[in-house]
Design an enzyme around this catalytic site. Structure first.
Site, PDB file in Angstrom:
ATOM      1  N   HIS A  23     157.254  86.518 -27.367  1.00 31.80           N
ATOM      2  CA  HIS A  23     156.405  85.159 -27.272  1.00 31.80           C
ATOM      3  C   HIS A  23     155.335  85.480 -28.463  1.00 31.80           C
ATOM      4  O   HIS A  23     154.760  86.466 -28.812  1.00 31.80           O
ATOM      5  CB  HIS A  23     155.670  85.293 -26.037  1.00 31.80           C
ATOM      6  CG  HIS A  23     156.265  84.535 -24.856  1.00 31.80           C
ATOM      7  ND1 HIS A  23     156.231  85.126 -23.525  1.00 31.80           N
ATOM      8  CD2 HIS A  23     157.483  83.891 -24.744  1.00 31.80           C
ATOM      9  CE1 HIS A  23     157.088  84.353 -22.614  1.00 31.80           C
ATOM     10  NE2 HIS A  23     157.778  83.872 -23.507  1.00 31.80           N
ATOM     11  N   ASP A  65     152.088  91.238 -20.717  1.00 26.23           N
ATOM     12  CA  ASP A  65     152.637  90.119 -19.836  1.00 26.23           C
ATOM     13  C   ASP A  65     153.717  90.567 -18.663  1.00 26.23           C
ATOM     14  O   ASP A  65     154.747  90.687 -19.104  1.00 26.23           O
ATOM     15  CB  ASP A  65     153.217  88.958 -20.721  1.00 26.23           C
ATOM     16  CG  ASP A  65     152.267  88.436 -21.752  1.00 26.23           C
ATOM     17  OD1 ASP A  65     151.135  88.946 -21.848  1.00 26.23           O
ATOM     18  OD2 ASP A  65     152.494  87.360 -22.126  1.00 26.23           O
ATOM     19  N   HIS A  94     143.664  90.024 -22.558  1.00 25.98           N
ATOM     20  CA  HIS A  94     144.709  88.808 -22.690  1.00 25.98           C
ATOM     21  C   HIS A  94     144.241  87.715 -21.671  1.00 25.98           C
ATOM     22  O   HIS A  94     144.952  87.388 -20.572  1.00 25.98           O
ATOM     23  CB  HIS A  94     145.787  89.428 -22.298  1.00 25.98           C
ATOM     24  CG  HIS A  94     146.991  88.446 -22.366  1.00 25.98           C
ATOM     25  ND1 HIS A  94     147.339  87.438 -21.480  1.00 25.98           N
ATOM     26  CD2 HIS A  94     147.904  88.339 -23.478  1.00 25.98           C
ATOM     27  CE1 HIS A  94     148.644  86.743 -21.974  1.00 25.98           C
ATOM     28  NE2 HIS A  94     148.946  87.159 -22.953  1.00 25.98           N
ATOM     29  N   HIS A 125     158.558  89.687 -16.521  1.00 23.78           N
ATOM     30  CA  HIS A 125     158.193  88.564 -17.349  1.00 23.78           C
ATOM     31  C   HIS A 125     159.299  87.481 -17.760  1.00 23.78           C
ATOM     32  O   HIS A 125     160.433  88.080 -17.505  1.00 23.78           O
ATOM     33  CB  HIS A 125     157.689  89.008 -18.714  1.00 23.78           C
ATOM     34  CG  HIS A 125     156.790  87.813 -19.442  1.00 23.78           C
ATOM     35  ND1 HIS A 125     155.754  87.392 -18.789  1.00 23.78           N
ATOM     36  CD2 HIS A 125     156.740  87.321 -20.596  1.00 23.78           C
ATOM     37  CE1 HIS A 125     155.023  86.477 -19.670  1.00 23.78           C
ATOM     38  NE2 HIS A 125     155.703  86.667 -20.522  1.00 23.78           N
ATOM     39  N   HIS A 133     157.059  92.016 -26.052  1.00 22.70           N
ATOM     40  CA  HIS A 133     158.058  90.979 -26.035  1.00 22.70           C
ATOM     41  C   HIS A 133     157.773  89.872 -27.170  1.00 22.70           C
ATOM     42  O   HIS A 133     156.878  90.089 -27.923  1.00 22.70           O
ATOM     43  CB  HIS A 133     158.011  90.198 -24.798  1.00 22.70           C
ATOM     44  CG  HIS A 133     156.648  89.667 -24.447  1.00 22.70           C
ATOM     45  ND1 HIS A 133     155.626  90.131 -24.397  1.00 22.70           N
ATOM     46  CD2 HIS A 133     156.580  88.245 -24.118  1.00 22.70           C
ATOM     47  CE1 HIS A 133     154.708  89.228 -24.057  1.00 22.70           C
ATOM     48  NE2 HIS A 133     154.954  87.836 -24.029  1.00 22.70           N
ATOM     49  N   ASP A 182     152.098  84.817 -29.104  1.00 21.75           N
ATOM     50  CA  ASP A 182     150.932  85.445 -29.169  1.00 21.75           C
ATOM     51  C   ASP A 182     150.909  86.736 -29.190  1.00 21.75           C
ATOM     52  O   ASP A 182     150.109  87.689 -29.229  1.00 21.75           O
ATOM     53  CB  ASP A 182     149.936  85.230 -27.770  1.00 21.75           C
ATOM     54  CG  ASP A 182     150.973  85.196 -26.636  1.00 21.75           C
ATOM     55  OD1 ASP A 182     151.958  84.912 -26.424  1.00 21.75           O
ATOM     56  OD2 ASP A 182     150.007  85.378 -25.677  1.00 21.75           O
ATOM     57  N   HIS A 183     152.050  87.623 -29.074  1.00 23.55           N
ATOM     58  CA  HIS A 183     152.200  88.823 -29.250  1.00 23.55           C
ATOM     59  C   HIS A 183     153.020  89.440 -30.608  1.00 23.55           C
ATOM     60  O   HIS A 183     153.272  90.748 -30.505  1.00 23.55           O
ATOM     61  CB  HIS A 183     152.988  89.384 -27.921  1.00 23.55           C
ATOM     62  CG  HIS A 183     152.293  89.063 -26.636  1.00 23.55           C
ATOM     63  ND1 HIS A 183     151.452  90.114 -26.103  1.00 23.55           N
ATOM     64  CD2 HIS A 183     152.506  88.067 -26.019  1.00 23.55           C
ATOM     65  CE1 HIS A 183     150.965  89.744 -24.951  1.00 23.55           C
ATOM     66  NE2 HIS A 183     151.355  88.335 -24.817  1.00 23.55           N
TER      67      HIS A 183
END
Length: 307
Positions: free
Chosen positions: A64, A208, A266, A140, A62, A66-67
């Site tokens: 976000h 997530d 994570h 999520h 996805h 941090d990914h």
């Protein structure tokens, strides 16, 4: 051939002094699946002793930060190092705008080897060399997908049966290739006569998400499950609110799905290395198999094939 997970980063939204943003390179018989390259992934790859030439797939769960904020660096490194093989990029189709921004985030001498493979719907499957890559939706606040790698089932030759049927030397290879061989006396020996089923190996990557059907479908029967465990159970309400799992929930999934090796990762920045035994303890109350708490730059092998 190598089958192992190279851990590049294990933090969640906020990196710490000891945990980089996400990044996981699954090496599998010449394929390299780079999952969720977060900020700093390019440097972490150098520190881990892997290169852009090891990457054949970039898989984003996805969008976000941090990914995915490591995508520009990885893409530009693929270009700079003149990677010649095809690199496939899988990501949620709904995030096409974000993919384009990341893919062309700065000026550089571009590459043509990267091919878009957007995912959508309940199940998306891609052929990936010796394996199949499957994506399934998770739960999520933004659209998110988990991934699974599956080797096809095969057969294991039984030496005693080969001898009994008079199969030796080059005939063994012919039997494996063709599915049967004809002996000098005219009798036909099939592959099933001299072998037993050999289940293919598999690995799943679940980031997530809350508990949902997709989590269990991805994890079912895998040899290696890499799964987020952002919080401990004392923060279960917070985990549910923000669309995350606890270590206990990760253990529940592993137990229900018959996972062989469970890798927790994570982690929220509120936890330190000193809390790792708590994560293992909570997961172990639910799961009676092997549990690994991931750390940056470590390697986790896929378990040996079942006898």
């Amino acid at each position: 051939m190598t089958r192992e997970l190279v851990v590049l980063g294990t933090a969640s939204a906020v990196p710490t002094r000891h945990r980089n943003h996400n990044g996981y390179l699954l090496m599998w018989d010449g394929q390299g699946f780079l999952f969720d390259p977060g900020e700093g992934t390019q440097r972490q790859m150098t520190m881990a002793g892997v290169s852009a030439h090891d990457v054949t797939w970039i898989c984003v769960t996805h969008f976000h930060g941090d990914h995915c904020l490591g995508v520009p660096g990885v893409v530009q490194r693929i270009a700079r190092d003149k990677v010649g093989h095809a690199v496939q990029a899988a990501y949620p189709a709904s995030g096409e705008e974000y993919w384009r921004r990341l893919r062309h985030a700065a000026v550089f001498a571009d590459t043509s080897v990267i091919t878009r493979r957007p995912v959508a719907g309940d199940v998306t499957r891609f052929p990936a060399g010796p394996v199949t890559l499957t994506a399934r939706p998770l739960s999520h606040p933004v659209e998110s997908y988990g991934y699974r790698v599956d080797e096809p089932d095969g057969r294991r030759m039984v030496p005693g049966e080969l001898t009994r049927h008079g199969i030796a030397g080059p005939m063994i290879g012919e039997l494996q290739r063709e599915g049967s061989v004809t002996l000098d006396d005219g009798s036909v020996v099939s592959l099933e006569d001299c072998s037993v089923p050999r289940p293919g190996q598999s690995a799943a990557f679940v980031m997530d998400t809350r508990l949902c059907d997709g989590v269990y479908a991805l994890a079912e029967g895998v040899d290696l499950l890499v799964i987020e465990s952002t919080f401990l159970s004392e923060e279960a309400a917070l985990a549910a609110e923000y669309g995350h799992l606890t270590a206990a929930q990760a253990g529940q999934v592993a137990q229900a799905c018959g996972v062989r090796r469970l890798v927790l990762t994570h982690f929220s920045e509120r936890y330190s290395f000193a809390d790792e035994p708590r994560f293992i303890g909570e997961a172990a109350k639910e799961f009676d198999g092997e549990i690994v708490t991931a750390r940056d730059l470590t390697r986790v092998p896929v378990p040996r094939r079942r006898p």
